[in-house]
Design a protein around this motif. Structure first.
Motif, short mmCIF file in Angstrom:
data_model
loop_
_atom_site.label_atom_id
_atom_site.label_comp_id
_atom_site.label_asym_id
_atom_site.label_seq_id
_atom_site.Cartn_x
_atom_site.Cartn_y
_atom_site.Cartn_z
N LEU A 177 56.25 51.66 65.11
CA LEU A 177 55.89 51.17 63.86
C LEU A 177 56.90 51.46 62.66
CD1 LEU A 177 53.64 49.61 62.13
CD2 LEU A 177 52.59 51.96 62.00
N SER A 178 57.13 50.42 61.73
CA SER A 178 57.83 50.67 60.63
C SER A 178 56.88 50.09 59.58
CB SER A 178 59.16 49.74 60.69
OG SER A 178 59.88 50.23 61.63
N LEU A 179 56.68 51.14 58.55
CA LEU A 179 56.13 50.67 57.30
C LEU A 179 57.34 50.29 56.43
CD1 LEU A 179 53.46 53.42 56.95
CD2 LEU A 179 53.30 51.11 57.94
N VAL A 180 57.32 49.00 55.85
CA VAL A 180 58.29 48.67 54.91
C VAL A 180 57.56 48.80 53.58
CG1 VAL A 180 59.42 46.59 54.09
CG2 VAL A 180 59.66 47.14 56.34
N GLU A 185 52.12 61.11 52.53
CA GLU A 185 51.18 62.44 53.25
C GLU A 185 50.16 61.52 53.63
OE1 GLU A 185 50.68 64.68 49.78
OE2 GLU A 185 52.77 65.81 50.22
N THR A 186 49.82 60.25 53.12
CA THR A 186 48.36 59.69 53.55
C THR A 186 49.03 58.94 54.98
OG1 THR A 186 48.12 59.11 51.56
CG2 THR A 186 46.89 57.77 53.24
N ALA A 187 50.22 58.45 55.06
CA ALA A 187 50.77 57.99 56.25
C ALA A 187 50.63 59.14 57.28
CB ALA A 187 52.13 57.44 55.86
N ARG A 188 51.19 60.02 57.04
CA ARG A 188 51.29 61.13 58.27
C ARG A 188 49.98 61.22 58.64
NH1 ARG A 188 53.59 65.66 56.03
NH2 ARG A 188 55.09 64.16 55.12
N GLU A 189 48.95 61.42 57.74
CA GLU A 189 47.59 61.68 58.30
C GLU A 189 47.02 60.56 59.13
OE1 GLU A 189 44.74 63.12 55.14
OE2 GLU A 189 46.37 64.75 55.85
N VAL A 190 47.17 59.28 58.40
CA VAL A 190 46.77 58.15 59.35
C VAL A 190 47.00 57.77 60.54
CG1 VAL A 190 46.02 55.59 58.81
CG2 VAL A 190 45.51 57.31 56.88
N LEU A 191 48.33 57.92 60.49
CA LEU A 191 49.17 57.48 61.73
C LEU A 191 49.61 58.41 62.79
CD1 LEU A 191 51.69 55.16 59.86
CD2 LEU A 191 49.57 54.50 60.93
N LYS A 192 48.79 59.49 62.75
CA LYS A 192 48.72 60.70 63.69
C LYS A 192 48.82 60.11 65.09
CE LYS A 192 47.45 65.05 62.18
NZ LYS A 192 46.66 65.45 61.20
N GLY A 193 49.98 60.55 65.92
CA GLY A 193 49.73 59.93 67.34
C GLY A 193 50.48 58.86 67.29
N MET A 226 49.35 52.64 46.81
CA MET A 226 48.03 52.94 47.60
C MET A 226 47.07 51.61 47.28
SD MET A 226 49.22 55.47 48.84
CE MET A 226 47.97 56.18 49.77
N GLN A 227 47.26 50.67 46.93
CA GLN A 227 46.33 49.58 46.88
C GLN A 227 46.06 49.04 48.13
OE1 GLN A 227 47.96 47.11 43.48
NE2 GLN A 227 45.81 47.24 43.00
N GLN A 228 46.88 49.09 48.94
CA GLN A 228 46.67 48.61 50.40
C GLN A 228 46.49 49.64 51.30
OE1 GLN A 228 50.10 46.03 50.39
NE2 GLN A 228 49.23 44.57 49.35
N PRO A 229 45.33 49.87 51.92
CA PRO A 229 45.05 51.13 52.57
C PRO A 229 45.83 51.24 53.97
CG PRO A 229 43.01 50.02 52.12
CD PRO A 229 44.03 49.05 51.45
N ILE A 230 46.44 52.34 54.28
CA ILE A 230 47.30 52.48 55.47
C ILE A 230 46.24 52.43 56.78
CG2 ILE A 230 48.78 53.90 56.70
CD1 ILE A 230 49.91 54.74 54.07
N GLU A 231 45.16 52.79 56.68
CA GLU A 231 43.96 52.59 57.51
C GLU A 231 43.99 51.35 58.26
OE1 GLU A 231 43.20 54.17 54.64
OE2 GLU A 231 42.72 56.17 55.25
N VAL A 232 44.08 50.36 57.10
CA VAL A 232 44.00 48.81 57.37
C VAL A 232 45.20 48.69 58.47
CG1 VAL A 232 44.20 46.65 56.44
CG2 VAL A 232 42.72 48.18 55.47
N ALA A 233 46.44 49.24 58.07
CA ALA A 233 47.65 48.89 58.70
C ALA A 233 47.54 49.28 60.10
CB ALA A 233 48.80 49.65 58.09
N ARG A 234 46.95 50.60 60.24
CA ARG A 234 46.52 50.86 61.54
C ARG A 234 45.61 50.36 62.49
NH1 ARG A 234 46.17 56.74 63.81
NH2 ARG A 234 45.75 56.18 65.90
N GLU A 235 44.61 49.87 61.75
CA GLU A 235 43.63 48.85 62.57
C GLU A 235 44.48 47.55 62.90
OE1 GLU A 235 40.00 50.58 59.58
OE2 GLU A 235 40.22 48.17 59.83
#
Ligand code: UDP
Ligand code: MG
Length: 315
Positions: free
Chosen positions: A5-8, A23-31, A96-105
């Motif tokens: 995955l690449s986050l642009v 930091e949020t990305a590291r947490e949310v995208l664990k694994g 941070m307006q667009q949650p990284i959790e949503v990206a993961r989903e």
């Protein structure tokens, strides 16, 4: 093996956000094997210094593209897509307006649904005033009437794409980039999902009313030539009316002589026709300027420096 995955993440004056984003990305995208492609779009604050620090700390997760000046978010996205190594690529704001959790989903959705090529997130609840909502509704109504492609209302550029889609976008190498139009133009099977926009973490939005109007004009002119058509019809219409009126005036003169000077009519006609002509010239000029710039074939962005981790070189 290819990165998953690449986050642009384009950044313009985001010094207060890049670290939290990471930091949020590291947490949310664990694994997940991921990278962040940071673009520093000519920020006037310390965004670059922050990004540089983060790069030095987590080289393996970061690609950093440093522009020579501010080229705009669209250019940032193009640069990011060009250098993204992931099998899936997500365009996401750094504020941070667009949650990284949503990206993961969205990533999980694509993995489970091979029939879809991309997932686009649209804003569920809009945190903005009524006037803005009305203006945006009006814009989408107008642009969808005018453009040859259908633009999905409220879908932003927050989206997760497969590699095939990225390749298609990179083929659209025009200088004037209107992302919404580009996404619609390339086609592909898109799944739209709602998401809740968060408040900006720090800093201020770089949008102003005047920028939004420019963006709207850009959208129409980039993806439609219908305004030129409308202009031709308008021209033919007014010419016909003028011709009819001319006949009336001649008959009046022959039948009743020249009793009224007709001053008001003349003024009204001059203003009317003058106004139409100016508008028409403006529209034509708009297209001409687009051609002018496009013909020069300038690069979409200039980068001073690109930092990207290559594991083979390290060893
Ligand atoms: N951005 C950019 N270049 C610009 C303007 C904005 O790269 O010239 C980035 C900005 O850093 C953010 C994203 O584009 O990550 C969205 O910008 P902003 O938050 O100002 O827009 P909004 O969320 O209000 O639509
Ligand atoms: Mg924002």
């Amino acid at each position: 093996m290819r990165m998953k995955l690449s986050l642009v993440a384009p950044c313009y004056n985001e010094e207060g956000n890049v670290r939290l984003f990471c930091e949020t990305a590291r947490e949310v995208l664990k694994g997940i094997e991921y990278e962040i492609v940071f673009i520093n779009d000519g920020s006037k604050d310390h965004t670059y210094e922050e990004q540089r620090k983060i790069y030095d700390e987590h080289k393996e997760n970061i690609t950093l593209i440093n522009f020579s000046r501010n080229f705009g978010k669209e250019a940032g996205i193009y640069a990011g897509l060009t250098h993204a190594k992931g099998e899936f690529v997500c365009i996401i704001d750094t504020d941070m307006q667009q949650p990284i959790e949503v990206a993961r989903e969205m990533l999980e959705f694509l993995e489970q649904n091979p029939e879809y090529d991309e997932v686009a997130a649209y804003q569920k609840a809009r945190i903005e005033n009524k006037l803005m909502t009305i203006a945006k509704d009006g814009f989408y109504w107008f642009i969808n009437k005018m453009c040859d492609v259908e633009l999905y209302k409220s879908a932003s550029d927050f989206r997760m794409m497969r590699r095939t889609v990225v390749k298609a976008i990179l083929q659209m190498s025009e200088y004037h980039r209107f992302s919404k139009g580009i996404f619609a133009w390339i086609g592909f099977n898109t799944y739209y999902r709602p998401y809740e926009v968060h408040e900006r973490n720090s800093g201020t939005t770089s949008w102003s009313v005047s920028k939004l109007i420019n963006y709207a004009i850009e959208g129409v002119v980039s993806f439609s030539t219908k305004p030129l058509r409308v202009v031709i019809k308008l021209g033919i219409g007014t010419s016909l009316l003028a011709f009819l009126y001319m006949i009336i005036v001649v008959i009046q003169k022959l039948a009743f002589g020249n009793e009224v000077p007709g001053y008001p009519t003349i003024i009204v006609l001059i203003l009317l026709i003058g106004g139409i002509q100016l508008t028409v010239l403006g529209i034509i000029g708009e297209y001409l300027s687009k051609v002018h710039i496009e013909v020069k074939n300038r690069p979409i962005y200039i980068s001073k420096e690109i930092l990207s981790y290559d594991p083979d070189q390290e060893e």
